[in-house]
Write a protein that holds these residues in place. Structure first.
Motif, PDB file in Angstrom:
ATOM      1  N   ALA A 142       0.812  -1.219   0.000  1.00  0.00           N
ATOM      2  CA  ALA A 142       0.000   0.000   0.000  1.00  0.00           C
ATOM      3  C   ALA A 142       0.844   1.267   0.000  1.00  0.00           C
ATOM      4  O   ALA A 142       0.323   2.348  -0.227  1.00  0.00           O
ATOM      5  N   GLY A 143       2.121   1.179   0.236  1.00  0.00           N
ATOM      6  CA  GLY A 143       2.957   2.371   0.359  1.00  0.00           C
ATOM      7  C   GLY A 143       3.444   2.914  -0.971  1.00  0.00           C
ATOM      8  O   GLY A 143       3.366   2.268  -2.016  1.00  0.00           O
ATOM      9  N   TRP A 144       3.970   4.141  -0.919  1.00  0.00           N
ATOM     10  CA  TRP A 144       4.474   4.780  -2.138  1.00  0.00           C
ATOM     11  C   TRP A 144       5.749   4.114  -2.625  1.00  0.00           C
ATOM     12  O   TRP A 144       6.062   4.157  -3.808  1.00  0.00           O
ATOM     13  N   LEU A 145       6.498   3.489  -1.727  1.00  0.00           N
ATOM     14  CA  LEU A 145       7.722   2.805  -2.131  1.00  0.00           C
ATOM     15  C   LEU A 145       7.393   1.626  -3.057  1.00  0.00           C
ATOM     16  O   LEU A 145       8.065   1.415  -4.064  1.00  0.00           O
ATOM     17  N   TYR A 146       6.329   0.894  -2.713  1.00  0.00           N
ATOM     18  CA  TYR A 146       5.915  -0.235  -3.553  1.00  0.00           C
ATOM     19  C   TYR A 146       5.359   0.268  -4.881  1.00  0.00           C
ATOM     20  O   TYR A 146       5.633  -0.312  -5.935  1.00  0.00           O
ATOM     21  N   GLU A 147       4.584   1.341  -4.839  1.00  0.00           N
ATOM     22  CA  GLU A 147       4.006   1.883  -6.071  1.00  0.00           C
ATOM     23  C   GLU A 147       5.090   2.338  -7.045  1.00  0.00           C
ATOM     24  O   GLU A 147       4.956   2.182  -8.246  1.00  0.00           O
ATOM     25  N   ARG A 148       6.153   2.906  -6.495  1.00  0.00           N
ATOM     26  CA  ARG A 148       7.189   3.461  -7.359  1.00  0.00           C
ATOM     27  C   ARG A 148       8.233   2.431  -7.785  1.00  0.00           C
ATOM     28  O   ARG A 148       8.671   2.413  -8.926  1.00  0.00           O
ATOM     29  N   PHE A 149       8.664   1.559  -6.850  1.00  0.00           N
ATOM     30  CA  PHE A 149       9.773   0.650  -7.125  1.00  0.00           C
ATOM     31  C   PHE A 149       9.419  -0.829  -7.082  1.00  0.00           C
ATOM     32  O   PHE A 149      10.252  -1.667  -7.405  1.00  0.00           O
ATOM     33  N   GLY A 150       8.220  -1.161  -6.643  1.00  0.00           N
ATOM     34  CA  GLY A 150       7.821  -2.563  -6.574  1.00  0.00           C
ATOM     35  C   GLY A 150       8.383  -3.262  -5.342  1.00  0.00           C
ATOM     36  O   GLY A 150       8.855  -2.636  -4.395  1.00  0.00           O
ATOM     37  N   ALA A 151       8.334  -4.571  -5.362  1.00  0.00           N
ATOM     38  CA  ALA A 151       8.771  -5.367  -4.214  1.00  0.00           C
ATOM     39  C   ALA A 151      10.268  -5.208  -3.956  1.00  0.00           C
ATOM     40  O   ALA A 151      10.715  -5.214  -2.808  1.00  0.00           O
ATOM     41  N   ALA A 152      11.036  -5.037  -5.010  1.00  0.00           N
ATOM     42  CA  ALA A 152      12.482  -4.854  -4.828  1.00  0.00           C
ATOM     43  C   ALA A 152      12.770  -3.551  -4.083  1.00  0.00           C
ATOM     44  O   ALA A 152      13.688  -3.491  -3.264  1.00  0.00           O
ATOM     45  N   GLY A 153      11.999  -2.517  -4.332  1.00  0.00           N
ATOM     46  CA  GLY A 153      12.173  -1.249  -3.620  1.00  0.00           C
ATOM     47  C   GLY A 153      11.884  -1.376  -2.142  1.00  0.00           C
ATOM     48  O   GLY A 153      12.581  -0.803  -1.306  1.00  0.00           O
ATOM     49  N   VAL A 154      10.844  -2.137  -1.814  1.00  0.00           N
ATOM     50  CA  VAL A 154      10.521  -2.365  -0.408  1.00  0.00           C
ATOM     51  C   VAL A 154      11.641  -3.160   0.254  1.00  0.00           C
ATOM     52  O   VAL A 154      12.071  -2.850   1.371  1.00  0.00           O
ATOM     53  N   GLY A 155      12.158  -4.162  -0.419  1.00  0.00           N
ATOM     54  CA  GLY A 155      13.244  -4.972   0.130  1.00  0.00           C
ATOM     55  C   GLY A 155      14.521  -4.185   0.322  1.00  0.00           C
ATOM     56  O   GLY A 155      15.164  -4.264   1.374  1.00  0.00           O
ATOM     57  N   VAL A 156      14.889  -3.398  -0.682  1.00  0.00           N
ATOM     58  CA  VAL A 156      16.111  -2.594  -0.576  1.00  0.00           C
ATOM     59  C   VAL A 156      15.944  -1.503   0.484  1.00  0.00           C
ATOM     60  O   VAL A 156      16.866  -1.236   1.258  1.00  0.00           O
ATOM     61  N   GLY A 157      14.770  -0.908   0.549  1.00  0.00           N
ATOM     62  CA  GLY A 157      14.514   0.108   1.574  1.00  0.00           C
ATOM     63  C   GLY A 157      14.629  -0.465   2.974  1.00  0.00           C
ATOM     64  O   GLY A 157      15.265   0.122   3.850  1.00  0.00           O
ATOM     65  N   GLY A 158      14.016  -1.621   3.204  1.00  0.00           N
ATOM     66  CA  GLY A 158      14.129  -2.271   4.508  1.00  0.00           C
ATOM     67  C   GLY A 158      15.549  -2.670   4.831  1.00  0.00           C
ATOM     68  O   GLY A 158      16.009  -2.538   5.966  1.00  0.00           O
ATOM     69  N   LEU A 159      16.256  -3.148   3.825  1.00  0.00           N
ATOM     70  CA  LEU A 159      17.644  -3.554   4.014  1.00  0.00           C
ATOM     71  C   LEU A 159      18.517  -2.359   4.391  1.00  0.00           C
ATOM     72  O   LEU A 159      19.315  -2.435   5.337  1.00  0.00           O
ATOM     73  N   LEU A 160      18.360  -1.239   3.694  1.00  0.00           N
ATOM     74  CA  LEU A 160      19.183  -0.058   3.981  1.00  0.00           C
ATOM     75  C   LEU A 160      18.876   0.543   5.348  1.00  0.00           C
ATOM     76  O   LEU A 160      19.796   0.887   6.110  1.00  0.00           O
ATOM     77  N   ILE A 161      17.602   0.670   5.671  1.00  0.00           N
ATOM     78  CA  ILE A 161      17.232   1.214   6.985  1.00  0.00           C
ATOM     79  C   ILE A 161      17.689   0.269   8.090  1.00  0.00           C
ATOM     80  O   ILE A 161      18.201   0.704   9.127  1.00  0.00           O
ATOM     81  N   GLY A 162      17.530  -1.027   7.874  1.00  0.00           N
ATOM     82  CA  GLY A 162      17.978  -1.998   8.870  1.00  0.00           C
ATOM     83  C   GLY A 162      19.475  -1.960   9.081  1.00  0.00           C
ATOM     84  O   GLY A 162      19.956  -2.012  10.220  1.00  0.00           O
ATOM     85  N   LEU A 163      20.239  -1.851   7.991  1.00  0.00           N
ATOM     86  CA  LEU A 163      21.692  -1.763   8.130  1.00  0.00           C
ATOM     87  C   LEU A 163      22.111  -0.489   8.853  1.00  0.00           C
ATOM     88  O   LEU A 163      23.038  -0.506   9.669  1.00  0.00           O
ATOM     89  N   ALA A 164      21.429   0.610   8.566  1.00  0.00           N
ATOM     90  CA  ALA A 164      21.762   1.864   9.243  1.00  0.00           C
ATOM     91  C   ALA A 164      21.505   1.752  10.743  1.00  0.00           C
ATOM     92  O   ALA A 164      22.329   2.182  11.565  1.00  0.00           O
ATOM     93  N   MET A 165      20.375   1.174  11.125  1.00  0.00           N
ATOM     94  CA  MET A 165      20.077   0.998  12.544  1.00  0.00           C
ATOM     95  C   MET A 165      21.034   0.005  13.194  1.00  0.00           C
ATOM     96  O   MET A 165      21.489   0.217  14.327  1.00  0.00           O
ATOM     97  N   LEU A 166      21.355  -1.051  12.486  1.00  0.00           N
ATOM     98  CA  LEU A 166      22.265  -2.060  13.014  1.00  0.00           C
ATOM     99  C   LEU A 166      23.658  -1.484  13.239  1.00  0.00           C
ATOM    100  O   LEU A 166      24.264  -1.685  14.299  1.00  0.00           O
ATOM    101  N   VAL A 167      24.169  -0.736  12.275  1.00  0.00           N
ATOM    102  CA  VAL A 167      25.496  -0.137  12.415  1.00  0.00           C
ATOM    103  C   VAL A 167      25.492   0.926  13.513  1.00  0.00           C
ATOM    104  O   VAL A 167      26.394   0.957  14.362  1.00  0.00           O
ATOM    105  N   GLY A 168      24.491   1.780  13.515  1.00  0.00           N
ATOM    106  CA  GLY A 168      24.425   2.829  14.536  1.00  0.00           C
ATOM    107  C   GLY A 168      24.327   2.267  15.944  1.00  0.00           C
ATOM    108  O   GLY A 168      25.029   2.716  16.865  1.00  0.00           O
ATOM    109  N   GLY A 169      23.470   1.287  16.131  1.00  0.00           N
ATOM    110  CA  GLY A 169      23.339   0.664  17.449  1.00  0.00           C
ATOM    111  C   GLY A 169      24.585  -0.088  17.854  1.00  0.00           C
ATOM    112  O   GLY A 169      25.001  -0.043  19.020  1.00  0.00           O
ATOM    113  N   SER A 170      25.218  -0.762  16.907  1.00  0.00           N
ATOM    114  CA  SER A 170      26.441  -1.510  17.217  1.00  0.00           C
ATOM    115  C   SER A 170      27.581  -0.581  17.605  1.00  0.00           C
ATOM    116  O   SER A 170      28.335  -0.871  18.543  1.00  0.00           O
TER     117      SER A 170
END
Length: 77
Positions: free
Chosen positions: A36-64
């Motif tokens: 339902a989000g704009w990320l899926y509308e614009r980039f599809g499932a790959a955009g949602v996956g890459v977005g989650g991956l990038l945000i997750g890596l940023a949080m993981l690195v920052g917290g670590s």
């Protein structure tokens, strides 16, 4: 005292990274809420996956990094 924010960010980052990778590997099983989000509308499932991956890596690195800094200061006491 434990740095709860850093610990929480590290755990949430690991979970978000895992979900991003899972979404990239299995785009056909993407949840309806993610379609339902704009990320899926614009980039599809790959955009949602890459977005989650990038945000997750940023949080993981920052917290670590925050946990590592806390640990090094704690050991010097």
């Amino acid at each position: 005292m434990l740095p709860w924010r850093a610990l929480t960010a590290t755990i949430a980052g690991a979970v978000c990274t895992a979900q991003g990778v899972w979404t990239l590997l299995h785009p056909q099983q993407l949840a309806a809420v993610n379609r339902a989000g704009w990320l899926y509308e614009r980039f599809g499932a790959a955009g949602v996956g890459v977005g989650g991956l990038l945000i997750g890596l940023a949080m993981l690195v920052g917290g670590s990094v925050a946990l590592w800094r806390w640990w090094s200061r704690w050991r010097q006491r």
